[in-house]
Write a protein that holds these residues in place. Structure first.
Motif, PDB file in Angstrom:
ATOM      1  N   MET A 184     -17.510   3.380  29.508  1.00  0.00           N
ATOM      2  CA  MET A 184     -17.716   2.564  30.703  1.00  0.00           C
ATOM      3  C   MET A 184     -16.404   1.984  31.228  1.00  0.00           C
ATOM      4  SD  MET A 184     -20.817   2.626  31.732  1.00  0.00           S
ATOM      5  CE  MET A 184     -20.885   1.204  32.808  1.00  0.00           C
TER       6      MET A 184
ATOM      7  N   ILE B 289     -11.132   4.170  36.637  1.00  0.00           N
ATOM      8  CA  ILE B 289     -10.998   5.279  37.584  1.00  0.00           C
ATOM      9  C   ILE B 289     -11.599   4.906  38.934  1.00  0.00           C
ATOM     10  CG2 ILE B 289     -11.739   7.629  38.096  1.00  0.00           C
ATOM     11  CD1 ILE B 289     -11.553   8.219  35.098  1.00  0.00           C
ATOM     12  N   LYS B 290     -12.766   4.280  38.895  1.00  0.00           N
ATOM     13  CA  LYS B 290     -13.430   3.888  40.141  1.00  0.00           C
ATOM     14  C   LYS B 290     -12.577   2.902  40.936  1.00  0.00           C
ATOM     15  CE  LYS B 290     -17.659   1.747  41.900  1.00  0.00           C
ATOM     16  NZ  LYS B 290     -18.986   1.183  41.542  1.00  0.00           N
TER      17      LYS B 290
ATOM     18  N   THR C  63     -26.991   1.022  35.942  1.00  0.00           N
ATOM     19  CA  THR C  63     -26.931   1.713  37.228  1.00  0.00           C
ATOM     20  C   THR C  63     -28.263   1.557  37.942  1.00  0.00           C
ATOM     21  OG1 THR C  63     -27.770   3.802  36.329  1.00  0.00           O
ATOM     22  CG2 THR C  63     -25.381   3.445  36.236  1.00  0.00           C
TER      23      THR C  63
ATOM     24  N   ARG D 198     -14.548   4.653  33.153  1.00  0.00           N
ATOM     25  CA  ARG D 198     -15.231   4.865  34.433  1.00  0.00           C
ATOM     26  C   ARG D 198     -14.881   3.755  35.412  1.00  0.00           C
ATOM     27  NH1 ARG D 198     -21.831   4.542  35.143  1.00  0.00           N
ATOM     28  NH2 ARG D 198     -21.855   4.477  37.410  1.00  0.00           N
ATOM     29  N   TYR D 199     -14.846   2.519  34.919  1.00  0.00           N
ATOM     30  CA  TYR D 199     -14.519   1.373  35.776  1.00  0.00           C
ATOM     31  C   TYR D 199     -13.093   1.482  36.307  1.00  0.00           C
ATOM     32  CZ  TYR D 199     -13.288  -3.395  37.070  1.00  0.00           C
ATOM     33  OH  TYR D 199     -12.831  -4.503  37.745  1.00  0.00           O
TER      34      TYR D 199
END
Length: 253
Positions: free
Chosen positions: A1, A7-8, A164, A4-5
């Motif tokens: 996670m 990169i986002k 999500t 992912r955070y």
């Protein structure tokens, strides 16, 4: 996670646009034309995404679910069996509340609207939202506490595992179906409502949409919203994220 955070945040505005400006600086001597292109895209992107008028028109493309008008609220008990309020993050350790985590302003808007629907219809409430970056309490718990303490409304179910919108739907459906509930009112931002509705329908629930927080209305700004402002940059980032999510969900789910 965490990956992912990161990169986002690097790819979504303003992170991605700032990266283009950084590349423009790094490439200014070796590849001047490419650097000029990165500079132009970065600056124009930051300017465009900071305009309220862009928020207004981008939101209109996403806000396809009509508002649930007040005269229809009492009749919700004939169309649904529960109201589901989707989480929208949390604010860490607010000293004004004794250092306790609080719901974000967006989540508070959702709770306020859900409270009105619950009082008008008599339907029970479910709050949905998991741990914020893996640390308790869950968004569902924070919202349930606020609905009780600030709106004097008890929450019957708390779904505190989801991370999500898809998991909001799947885990909420699991709780509700265990009690024979298959028809729900879903409360979320108007621009998020189409994706949320799709997820809950995929999870096997009949949905009555209750969108709120419409951004596609007249922005009421001076000069029609053509002057940049920080709030618009944040809002456009949310809308862009939703556009990507709307496409991605249908590909991956």
């Amino acid at each position: 996670m965490l990956l992912r955070y990161v990169i986002k945040q690097l790819l979504m505005p303003p992170g991605g646009l700032l990266l283009l400006l950084l590349l423009a600086w790094c490439w200014r001597r070796r590849w001047p034309r490419l650097a000029l292109g990165c500079l132009a895209v970065g600056l124009l992107g930051l300017w465009g995404l900071s305009l309220p008028v862009v928020v207004q028109h981008a939101a209109q493309a996403l806000e396809t679910e009509p508002a649930l008008l007040p005269q229809a609220w009492p009749g919700l008990k004939d169309r649904a069996q529960a109201i589901v309020v989707l989480g929208a993050g949390r604010e860490r350790g607010d000293p004004a509340f004794g250092g306790e985590d609080q719901a974000t302003g967006v989540a508070l808007q959702r709770m306020r609207y859900a409270a009105r629907l619950a009082r008008a219809s008599g339907l029970p409430l479910l709050t949905s939202g998991g741990l914020h970056y893996g640390s308790p309490p869950s968004e569902a718990w924070i919202m349930a506490r606020s609905l009780q303490e600030d709106f004097n409304l008890a929450v019957r179910w708390q779904e505190g595992e989801s991370r999500t919108t898809w998991e909001n739907a799947v885990y909420s459906a699991r709780l509700l179906k265990a009690e024979g509930i298959t028809r729900v009112v879903v409360v979320t931002q108007a621009w998020h409502m189409p994706r949320a509705r799709w997820c809950f329908e995929q999870a096997g629930l009949e949905v009555v949409s209750a969108p709120m927080g419409f951004l596609g209305v007249d922005n009421a700004r001076p000069l029609g919203g053509w002057l940049p402002e920080g709030k618009a940059l944040w809002q456009n980032g949310q809308l862009l994220n939703e556009m990507i999510g709307a496409v991605g969900y249908r590909v991956f789910y």
